[in-house]
Design a protein around this motif. Structure first.
Motif, PDB file in Angstrom:
ATOM      1  N   PHE A  25       0.968 -19.453 -19.058  1.00 27.72           N
ATOM      2  CA  PHE A  25      -0.036 -18.970 -20.017  1.00 27.72           C
ATOM      3  C   PHE A  25      -0.058 -19.851 -21.266  1.00 27.72           C
ATOM      4  CE2 PHE A  25      -1.369 -16.196 -23.529  1.00 27.72           C
ATOM      5  CZ  PHE A  25      -2.571 -15.705 -23.021  1.00 27.72           C
ATOM      6  N   GLU A  26       1.127 -20.117 -21.844  1.00 29.33           N
ATOM      7  CA  GLU A  26       1.183 -20.893 -23.087  1.00 29.33           C
ATOM      8  C   GLU A  26       0.864 -22.374 -22.855  1.00 29.33           C
ATOM      9  OE1 GLU A  26       3.949 -18.588 -26.305  1.00 29.33           O
ATOM     10  OE2 GLU A  26       4.815 -20.313 -25.267  1.00 29.33           O
ATOM     11  N   ILE A  31      -2.977 -26.764 -23.946  1.00 31.53           N
ATOM     12  CA  ILE A  31      -3.944 -27.780 -23.538  1.00 31.53           C
ATOM     13  C   ILE A  31      -5.339 -27.436 -24.071  1.00 31.53           C
ATOM     14  CG2 ILE A  31      -5.133 -28.806 -21.561  1.00 31.53           C
ATOM     15  CD1 ILE A  31      -2.520 -28.500 -19.994  1.00 31.53           C
ATOM     16  N   LEU A  32      -5.736 -26.169 -23.930  1.00 31.88           N
ATOM     17  CA  LEU A  32      -7.066 -25.748 -24.375  1.00 31.88           C
ATOM     18  C   LEU A  32      -7.235 -25.884 -25.886  1.00 31.88           C
ATOM     19  CD1 LEU A  32      -7.605 -22.543 -22.176  1.00 31.88           C
ATOM     20  CD2 LEU A  32      -8.633 -24.811 -21.866  1.00 31.88           C
ATOM     21  N   SER A  33      -6.154 -25.601 -26.638  1.00 28.97           N
ATOM     22  CA  SER A  33      -6.234 -25.660 -28.102  1.00 28.97           C
ATOM     23  C   SER A  33      -5.845 -27.024 -28.658  1.00 28.97           C
ATOM     24  CB  SER A  33      -5.323 -24.595 -28.720  1.00 28.97           C
ATOM     25  OG  SER A  33      -3.961 -24.851 -28.395  1.00 28.97           O
ATOM     26  N   ASN A  34      -5.293 -27.894 -27.803  1.00 26.81           N
ATOM     27  CA  ASN A  34      -4.808 -29.229 -28.197  1.00 26.81           C
ATOM     28  C   ASN A  34      -3.645 -29.144 -29.182  1.00 26.81           C
ATOM     29  OD1 ASN A  34      -4.903 -32.032 -27.879  1.00 26.81           O
ATOM     30  ND2 ASN A  34      -6.210 -32.316 -29.679  1.00 26.81           N
ATOM     31  N   SER A  35      -2.838 -28.093 -29.048  1.00 27.83           N
ATOM     32  CA  SER A  35      -1.726 -27.856 -29.971  1.00 27.83           C
ATOM     33  C   SER A  35      -0.393 -28.282 -29.357  1.00 27.83           C
ATOM     34  CB  SER A  35      -1.662 -26.371 -30.351  1.00 27.83           C
ATOM     35  OG  SER A  35      -0.471 -26.083 -31.046  1.00 27.83           O
ATOM     36  N   GLU A 109      -7.378 -32.710 -33.874  1.00 24.12           N
ATOM     37  CA  GLU A 109      -7.967 -31.430 -34.284  1.00 24.12           C
ATOM     38  C   GLU A 109      -7.498 -30.311 -33.344  1.00 24.12           C
ATOM     39  OE1 GLU A 109     -12.387 -29.422 -35.032  1.00 24.12           O
ATOM     40  OE2 GLU A 109     -12.158 -31.588 -34.708  1.00 24.12           O
ATOM     41  N   ILE A 110      -7.213 -29.164 -33.927  1.00 25.50           N
ATOM     42  CA  ILE A 110      -6.677 -28.025 -33.177  1.00 25.50           C
ATOM     43  C   ILE A 110      -7.692 -26.876 -33.177  1.00 25.50           C
ATOM     44  CG2 ILE A 110      -4.746 -26.415 -32.940  1.00 25.50           C
ATOM     45  CD1 ILE A 110      -3.921 -29.354 -32.747  1.00 25.50           C
ATOM     46  N   ASP A 111      -7.870 -26.240 -32.018  1.00 34.86           N
ATOM     47  CA  ASP A 111      -8.701 -25.038 -31.939  1.00 34.86           C
ATOM     48  C   ASP A 111      -7.814 -23.860 -32.327  1.00 34.86           C
ATOM     49  OD1 ASP A 111     -10.164 -22.757 -31.170  1.00 34.86           O
ATOM     50  OD2 ASP A 111     -11.218 -23.897 -29.609  1.00 34.86           O
ATOM     51  N   THR A 112      -7.882 -23.483 -33.589  1.00 36.74           N
ATOM     52  CA  THR A 112      -6.959 -22.483 -34.130  1.00 36.74           C
ATOM     53  C   THR A 112      -7.184 -21.080 -33.570  1.00 36.74           C
ATOM     54  OG1 THR A 112      -8.436 -22.255 -36.049  1.00 36.74           O
ATOM     55  CG2 THR A 112      -6.548 -23.748 -36.272  1.00 36.74           C
TER      56      THR A 112
END
Length: 292
Positions: A25-26, A31-35, A109-112
């Motif tokens: 899950f994490e 990957i989706l949030s680029n974090s 850039e992060i999708d917070t």
């Protein structure tokens, strides 16, 4: 003892399933949030289920009966597994720091929003896992190692959530790198502590919860004993201690070796949790070896 181990295995199995699910899950969330922080946290969760998996295998190995080649049995398998857990913590912290260093000058850039959602679920899952392991974390070194993994990941989840909020408000994505390094340092500390405890056991060190001076004092409180020397105490595995000691007793007590041995075994077991004592009784007329 068997019932306790069965209870521990049950809790470890449940936590193992939760940890595997949380890792996937994490990792997807990272990957989706680029974090990098959330990806790092997912790797920490991966170590959780690897550590717990090793623990479960170690429990089964430790149940095997002793052999002529391994007279103490397979108890040390648990400590070996715990040591592997500690090394994995240290190695992962180094990996995260290297990856963070690559991003530090050009943070992506992060999708917070996605980051907060995934990190929050991870936070809740870690609380559930920690509660499952807490009961046995102080009585078993391998469970303690798994508990440290989960606690470290719980702190990591908090750091990721706080970092995401800061990035949302400031639009400064270097925070993700800083949080990643913070997670790495938490993991590193846990790994070093666990490795040190395991190495202490491998070196046949005196258990941390026992003082040699207290043992000597307590033995001398037995009226028949007049001298204590060559005292050695070591750990076989979590909460399984052994002891050897030479004692000199009064001349008139030489006819009651069984009585003295029972006193020693009772005191050592009740006060210090030492379940196996080998005692050599000495007097001016010779030696007498006794074992429980």
């Amino acid at each position: 003892m068997i019932k306790i181990h069965s209870d521990v295995e049950k809790h470890l199995s449940i936590v193992f399933i939760i940890a595997v699910s949380l890792f996937v899950f994490e990792f997807v969330g990272g990957i989706l949030s680029n974090s990098l922080a959330l990806i790092a946290d997912s790797f920490h969760v991966m170590l959780d289920f690897v550590a717990i998996g090793i623990s479960l295998v170690a429990f089964r190995i430790a149940k095997k009966k002793h052999t002529s080649a391994l007279t103490f049995g397979f108890h040390r398998a648990e400590i070996i597994a715990a040591f592997v857990n500690g090394i994995s913590l240290v190695a992962t912290s180094v990996f995260i720091i290297i990856e963070a260093n690559k991003r530090i000058f050009e943070p992506p850039e992060i999708d917070t929003i996605i980051l907060i959602i995934f990190a929050s679920v991870g936070f809740v899952a870690n609380i559930i896992m920690a509660k499952r392991l807490e009961k046995h974390s102080h009585s078993n070194l391998n469970v303690h190692g798994s508990y440290l993994h989960v606690l470290g990941d719980l702190l990591s989840s908090i750091g990721v959530i706080v970092g995401a909020v800061i990035m949302m408000l400031s639009n400064n994505f270097i925070v993700d790198v800083v949080v990643s390094i913070g997670i790495a340092l938490v993991i590193l500390r846990s790994g070093i502590i666990l490795c040190k405890k395991c190495l202490h056991i491998f070196m046949e060190g005196t258990p941390e919860e026992i003082k040699v001076s207290d043992i000597t004092k307590d033995l001398l409180n037995i009226e028949e004993i007049i001298e204590v020397h060559d005292l050695h105490i070591w750990t076989l595995t979590s909460n399984l201690f052994s002891m050897t000691v030479h004692i000199k007793i009064k001349q008139e007590a030489l006819q009651q070796p069984d009585k003295i041995l029972k006193k020693i075994n009772h005191r050592m077991n009740e006060k210090f949790g030492i379940i196996h004592c080998t005692v050599q009784i000495e007097s001016e007329h010779g030696l007498m070896d006794l074992d429980d």
